[in-house]
Enzyme design. Structure first.
Site, mmCIF file in Angstrom:
data_model
loop_
_atom_site.group_PDB
_atom_site.id
_atom_site.type_symbol
_atom_site.label_atom_id
_atom_site.label_comp_id
_atom_site.label_asym_id
_atom_site.label_seq_id
_atom_site.Cartn_x
_atom_site.Cartn_y
_atom_site.Cartn_z
ATOM 1 N N ALA A 75 -3.263 -5.636 11.260
ATOM 2 C CA ALA A 75 -2.724 -5.684 9.890
ATOM 3 C C ALA A 75 -3.359 -4.643 8.993
ATOM 4 O O ALA A 75 -4.531 -4.305 9.137
ATOM 5 C CB ALA A 75 -2.970 -7.070 9.294
ATOM 6 N N CYS A 76 -2.542 -4.129 8.068
ATOM 7 C CA CYS A 76 -3.070 -3.260 7.005
ATOM 8 C C CYS A 76 -2.182 -3.472 5.782
ATOM 9 O O CYS A 76 -1.350 -4.363 5.762
ATOM 10 C CB CYS A 76 -3.093 -1.804 7.434
ATOM 11 N N GLY A 77 -2.335 -2.654 4.782
ATOM 12 C CA GLY A 77 -1.602 -2.869 3.541
ATOM 13 C C GLY A 77 -0.105 -2.751 3.670
ATOM 14 O O GLY A 77 0.649 -3.573 3.166
ATOM 15 N N ALA A 128 -0.639 -7.000 5.652
ATOM 16 C CA ALA A 128 -1.607 -8.078 5.416
ATOM 17 C C ALA A 128 -0.896 -9.327 4.888
ATOM 18 O O ALA A 128 -1.222 -10.447 5.262
ATOM 19 C CB ALA A 128 -2.668 -7.610 4.428
#
Lengths: 95, 163
Positions: free
Chosen positions: A10-12, A43
Site C-alpha cells: 500500500a501507498c498513497g 492506503a
C-alpha cells in the site's frame, strides 16, 4: 509446489510508490526462491482489501488490517535497510 | 521486461527540467510545478489541488542516503499525458518524510510524477528510483549548469542502470 504467499503493498495513490516497492519485494523474494503474489492498493483501500493476505507492506500509515501483520518502511525506495526488511518479511511469511 | 513499457525519452524531457526553481515552501514549489504541467497540457487543472492534497495526506520526501529528493504524484485521473517534471530548487524547502512524517527533510530536488498508464511505468520508475538513491548522481545534478546538463545526467544514469 509451494503455496504462494500473498502480500498487499500500500501507498498513497497506488500508482508510483507501491509499483516500485512491489517490484523490489518480488525481485528480492525471487532471489530467495520464495514465490509471492503481490497486490497493490491505496492506503485507504487496505481495510477492504486486506482479507486473504499474509502481510501488508506500506510506505504510509494504514489502519484496520485485522490480524494481518504490517511492515511500514521506505527502504525499498531509499535503498537503506532493504536486507533487514526482507528478513522481517520472510519471517512473517514463514509464520 | 515488457516492451510496452514507457521509455525514458517518453517520460523525461529537457523542456520538463527546471534548473533553478525559486520557492519559499514545499507547497509553493509543488503549486508552481503542477501549474506548469497544467499549462503544458499534460495535466488537468484539478492536478494542482490533487498534488497538494496528496502531499498533506501522504508526504513524498525520501530520506535517501545522500541528497534528499521528493517524489510527489497523485491519481491518474488528473493526468492527460504522462511526463516526469524534474526541478532543482534555488534554495531548499522542507518536506516531510514518507513513512515517518515526524521527520523533516531539507529538499533541493523534486521529481514530480504525472502518470497515467499504471501498467507501463514500472521499469522506468524502478530505474529512476535506483538513480535517485545514488549520491554521486544527485550531487552532480546539484552542481549542473542548466536544464540541459541535468537532463543529460539523468539520461546517462538511466542508461547505466539498464533501461
Amino acid at each position: 509446489m509451494k503455496v504462494k504467499k500473498r502480500i498487499l503493498v500500500a501507498c498513497g495513490t497506488a500508482i508510483a510508490t507501491s509499483t516500485v516497492v512491489a517490484r523490489k519485494i518480488e525481485e528480492e523474494l525471487d532471489k530467495r526462491d520464495i514465490p509471492v503474489q503481490i497486490t497493490q492498493c491505496k492506503a485507504s483501500e487496505v481495510k477492504s482489501k486486506v482479507e486473504g493476505h499474509d502481510l501488508v507492506v506500506t510506505t504510509t500509515f494504514v489502519s484496520d488490517t485485522g490480524d494481518v501483520p504490517v511492515i511500514r518502511t521506505v527502504s525499498f525506495l531509499t535503498g537503506v535497510g532493504i536486507e533487514q526488511d526482507i528478513e522481517k518479511i520472510v519471517e512473517y511469511l514463514n509464520n | 521486461m515488457n516492451d510496452n513499457n514507457l521509455k525514458f525519452s517518453e517520460l523525461v524531457k529537457p523542456e520538463f527540467v527546471m534548473h533553478n526553481l525559486q520557492a519559499s515552501t514545499r507547497e509553493d514549489a509543488l503549486s508552481q510545478m503542477a501549474a506548469f504541467l497544467v499549462e503544458e497540457g499534460n495535466c488537468k487543472p484539478t492536478f494542482v489541488e490533487a498534488i497538494l492534497k496528496r502531499e498533506r495526506a501522504h508526504p513524498s520526501g525520501l530520506p535517501m542516503p545522500g541528497p534528499k529528493i521528493a517524489i510527489p504524484h497523485t491519481d491518474a485521473e488528473h493526468v492527460r499525458q504522462s511526463v516526469i517534471l524534474f526541478a532543482r530548487l534555488q534554495e531548499p524547502v522542507e518536506f516531510l518524510s514518507m513513512g515517518s512524517p515526524d521527520d523533516k527533510l531539507s529538499v533541493r530536488m523534486i521529481s514530480m510524477f504525472a502518470l497515467k498508464e499504471k501498467n507501463r511505468i514500472g521499469d522506468m520508475l524502478e530505474t529512476l528510483i535506483n538513480v535517485y538513491q545514488n549520491e554521486e548522481i544527485l550531487n552532480a545534478i546539484l552542481v549542473a549548469r542548466d536544464s540541459g546538463d541535468i537532463f543529460s545526467i539523468l539520461r546517462e544514469a538511466v542508461e547505466k542502470y539498464g533501461q
